[in-house]
Design a protein around this motif. Structure first.
Motif, short mmCIF file in Angstrom:
data_model
loop_
_atom_site.label_atom_id
_atom_site.label_comp_id
_atom_site.label_asym_id
_atom_site.label_seq_id
_atom_site.Cartn_x
_atom_site.Cartn_y
_atom_site.Cartn_z
N HIS A 66 -7.85 24.70 -2.93
CA HIS A 66 -6.77 25.23 -3.76
C HIS A 66 -6.08 24.01 -4.35
O HIS A 66 -5.48 23.22 -3.63
N TYR A 67 -6.18 23.84 -5.67
CA TYR A 67 -5.66 22.62 -6.28
C TYR A 67 -5.10 22.95 -7.66
O TYR A 67 -5.76 23.56 -8.48
N ASN A 68 -3.85 22.56 -7.89
CA ASN A 68 -3.22 22.86 -9.18
C ASN A 68 -3.03 21.63 -10.06
O ASN A 68 -2.35 21.68 -11.08
N GLY A 69 -3.60 20.52 -9.63
CA GLY A 69 -3.52 19.32 -10.45
C GLY A 69 -2.27 18.51 -10.20
O GLY A 69 -2.11 17.41 -10.73
N PHE A 118 -13.88 20.43 -5.24
CA PHE A 118 -12.68 21.18 -5.64
C PHE A 118 -12.93 22.69 -5.70
O PHE A 118 -11.99 23.46 -5.64
N GLN A 168 -0.15 19.13 -6.89
CA GLN A 168 0.08 18.98 -5.45
C GLN A 168 -1.24 18.67 -4.75
O GLN A 168 -2.31 18.97 -5.30
N PRO A 169 -1.19 18.12 -3.54
CA PRO A 169 -2.44 17.78 -2.86
C PRO A 169 -3.33 19.01 -2.66
O PRO A 169 -2.81 20.10 -2.39
N PRO A 170 -4.64 18.85 -2.82
CA PRO A 170 -5.53 20.00 -2.63
C PRO A 170 -5.56 20.47 -1.18
O PRO A 170 -5.42 19.66 -0.27
#
Lengths: 443, 313
Positions: B46-49, B42, B51-53
């Motif tokens: 780019h991952y906001n928890g 991770f 949406q898919p990374p």
């Protein structure tokens, strides 16, 4: 035996795959529940004072009366941090409907998909948000066309002043410009050794609601230019705001002395708030302070006025900073239609909005509620209704990473007011670059 | 035939071993290996928890090291706390342990007195300290002023906030005191007697008898102290929040490390980036920095162990 090993490896791989998907699970779109069936939804809100939670309970009781098949489990005193985590994790205990005290996170809630876009729900219900909500509130509840929140009462910021102290100091009325304010704040300050018997105004950014965005609203700043870049260094409104605040800090005793005094004062949400106790004669605050101050039964007469404006904008006196509580539906909710029924009732039913505004001493958030004859308030509260309706009143724009840009500005404010940073222009340029970098990182 | 039997016996033995090890292996895989690998993964996404990374390459790393304004102050504060707080805690814990093992009467009372603060919940203890050390209303500064001494700003002064946190840590010294007392009581009496016959002073007895005997325990205290301090989160956060007067509410912002970022620690950044900004990628970078630092400190200290004059080595 190799078979056993192969099976073990397969089981391990499957477990890991399950774990992986569990940690990167996507919220379901979930708006396919039947809102006419018996169901229970969770509602998390941020109010915590006993009078406020009582008002929320009354609002929910009204909803359950009109929607007997939808039961609402209410959880109070929920900060944005707690909401953020619950919105990501979901589950049966997670909120279906949330409300937050600040509009700062609207951009983050919308862009991340934490809250669902309410436009389809409005269309389905035949409600036009443009004609339902005041313009500013309509704007701050959406981000780039995604309306993931809806206004649930509004907040307008003005000036509270101690009328008794004003009379004693020979001041006839509230200040209308910042230069008048400066002179009054000095007149009202009574020193006591290395502290104060009475401070005219607590200018520090830590002075409860005297944050950068609340001050700067009076200067009508433009936070972002047309390309979405921070205009902190470009718009002179910011430099004027920082300069004014720093001048107040220096003239009222200096940062260290003020901070020491501040450490002795009561907290913002308790009865010992320094305005209630008379330790501070003027206070920048939201409309809710009036009810709280009256409840504390102070020994002086409370005066209410709009916050002063810059001298060169004297004709705009009457404006202020507008924000408000927002409500939204969690993307993880599997009961979005039932949740919408609650959101719709709380935010668009005129009687519900008026009743809640009356109970909680907030500004109503629909045009119909603002005009309702059922709206009852202390005559002084009218000041805030006027600020909310003033065309020059401003709010802060939504950003992809929520209120990070406001925190960054506020952080610079701390450094500038304390004297840690002396070059304002260079500091503003550096802070603007930081804001742009943070936004690029969030995209 | 014999070789086949031997091979199958070996395989069976290996499987039995694996079966006995499996609880640990599963625990290691689920609670250490997988989280570590996914954290590394991770940190490049780019991952906001929600949406898919999406792949981001080294951008999170450059953002944290170059553009995130809180990283370097937090790292400096964390290292300051690791060096100063851990050293003082070990010295103070050992000192208290030594004193209590020497007391002939009332040792139980003192043991209890020194151990009790350790049982106080960290939030409550920090809030109590923030009250006691309040520069405006706190009794500590009132007493200092009354006797003519300068009264520091403690949690309200960037120069004093970390020393104030260190005081709080020293107050909760009970855990180390108990460990050191056990170690000190374990030192063979005859070694002290021999040293006394040789004319060793009290300091020499401590330096050449006590310290070599308890050095593994000192090492343990230092290593666990470093790891705990790397995870130091609750106390600086609560102290900063209480002292700043900012209770989260309408219009209040996250303000890290009040005053002037002086109480900011790396774990607070993990929380800020991951759970407040929805930027898991950058949060993972900071978490990996923490992991690397903990590993480096531990490796360094374990190597130094060779330099310690260990009894029985």
């Amino acid at each position: 035996m190799p078979e056993v090993i192969r099976k073990t490896a397969l089981a391990l791989t499957a477990s890991l795959a399950l774990l992986t998907t569990a940690c990167t699970g996507q919220p379901s779109s979930g708006a396919n529940d039947d809102a006419s069936k018996d169901t229970t939804i969770n509602f998390w809100h941020a109010w915590s004072a006993p009078s406020e939670t009582k008002a929320v309970d009354a609002l929910i009781a009204g909803f359950e009366k009109t929607h007997p098949h939808i039961h609402v489990d209410v959880v109070a005193d929920m900060t944005d941090d707690k909401l953020n985590q619950a919105l990501r994790t979901g589950g049966s205990k997670a909120p279906d409907v949330i409300s937050s005290f600040t509009t700062n996170d609207v951009g983050k809630f919308c862009s991340s998909g934490a809250l669902v876009d309410l436009n389809p729900f409005f269309e389905k219900s035949g409600i036009d948000p443009e004609t339902t909500f005041p313009k500013a509130m309509n704007e701050y509840t959406q981000f780039e066309g995604d309306r993931c929140t809806v206004p649930l009462l509004g907040d307008a910021y003005g000036l509270y002043y101690n009328k008794t102290a004003f009379k004693k100091a020979g001041i006839t009325g509230p200040p209308r410009t910042w230069s008048e304010f400066e002179a009054d704040a000095k007149k009202l300050t009574i020193a006591d050794g290395d502290g104060y018997e009475q401070l005219g105004f607590m200018p520090d950014y830590h002075g409860w609601e005297s944050t950068t965005e609340h001050y700067f609203a009076q200067f009508s700043p433009t936070y972002f230019d047309k390309d979405g870049k921070s205009d902190l260094a470009g718009d002179p409104a910011f430099a004027a705001g920082f300069t004014l605040q720093k001048k107040l800090v220096d003239e009222l005793g200096g940062f260290r002395k003020l901070e020491k005094y501040r450490s002795k004062l009561g907290d913002e949400w308790g009865p010992k708030h320094p305005f209630h106790t008379g330790q501070v004669a003027m206070q920048l605050d939201g409309e809710w302070r009036l009810g709280m101050a009256l409840e504390a039964e102070p020994s002086f007469e409370i005066g209410v006025a709009p916050l002063p404006v810059p001298d060169d904008r004297a004709d705009q006196y009457g404006k202020g900073y507008i924000t408000g509580t927002i409500a939204g539906i969690a993307a993880t909710s599997t009961k979005q239609n039932a949740a919408w029924e609650l959101v719709k009732y709380m935010t668009t039913d005129t009687d519900a909005v008026v009743g809640f505004a009356n109970d909680i001493h907030n500004v109503p958030s629909t045009l119909a509620a603002l005009k309702s004859p059922k709206l009852t308030y202390d005559p002084r509260f009218k000041t805030f209704l006027d600020i909310a309706a003033n065309p020059h009143s401003t709010t802060t724009p939504a950003s992809v990473n929520g209120g990070v840009y406001l925190s960054t500005i506020q952080q610079f404010g701390y450094d500038y007011e304390s004297g840690k940073v002396k070059d304002l222009k260079a500091g503003l340029e550096r802070t603007a670059r930081q804001i742009d970098t943070d936004i690029a990182q969030a995209k | 035939m014999t070789t086949v039997t031997l091979a199958s016996k070996r395989r069976r033995a290996a499987l039995v071993t694996a079966a006995f090890m499996s609880p640990w292996l599963i625990g290691f895989a689920v609670f250490f290996a997988y989280p570590l690998i996914s954290t590394v993964y991770f940190s490049f996404m780019h991952y906001n928890g929600l949406q898919p990374p999406t792949w981001r390459g080294a951008q999170n790393w450059t953002y944290v090291f170059r553009d995130y304004p809180y990283f370097w102050p937090a790292l400096r504060n964390t290292l300051w706390l690791v060096v100063v707080m851990v050293s003082l805690r070990v010295i103070f814990g050992l000192g208290v342990g030594l004193l209590i093992t020497r007391i002939r009467t009332g040792a139980g009372v003192f043991r209890t007195l020194f151990y009790l603060p350790y049982l106080a919940p960290p939030v409550a203890a920090t809030m109590a300290f923030a009250f006691l050390l309040n520069p405006g209303t706190g009794p500590v500064d009132s007493i200092l002023e009354a006797i003519g001494l300068p009264a520091p700003g403690w949690f309200n002064d960037p120069a004093w906030s970390k020393p104030a946190l260190t005081l709080l840590a020293l107050w909760g010294i009970g855990d180390l005191m108990v460990i050191f007392m056990a170690a000190l009581l374990d030192v063979p009496r005859e070694q002290y007697e021999a040293a006394e016959l040789d004319g060793a002073s009290a300091w020499q007895r401590f330096r050449f008898v006590t310290l070599p005997n308890i050095s593994p325990i000192v090492l343990f205290a230092v290593v666990t102290g470093v790891i705990q301090t790397m995870q130091y989160y609750t106390q600086p956060l609560i102290a900063g929040k209480v002292a700043s007067g900012v209770i989260q509410g309408a219009g209040t912002q996250f303000e890290p490390g009040f005053p002037e970022r002086s109480t900011l620690t790396l774990p607070q950044l993990v929380y800020n980036l991951g759970f407040q900004r929805f930027d898991y990628g950058s949060a993972c970078v900071v978490a990996l920095v923490l992991f690397a630092l903990s590993m480096a400190f531990t490796a360094f200290l374990m190597r130094r162990r060779g330099g310690l004059n260990l009894a029985g080595d």
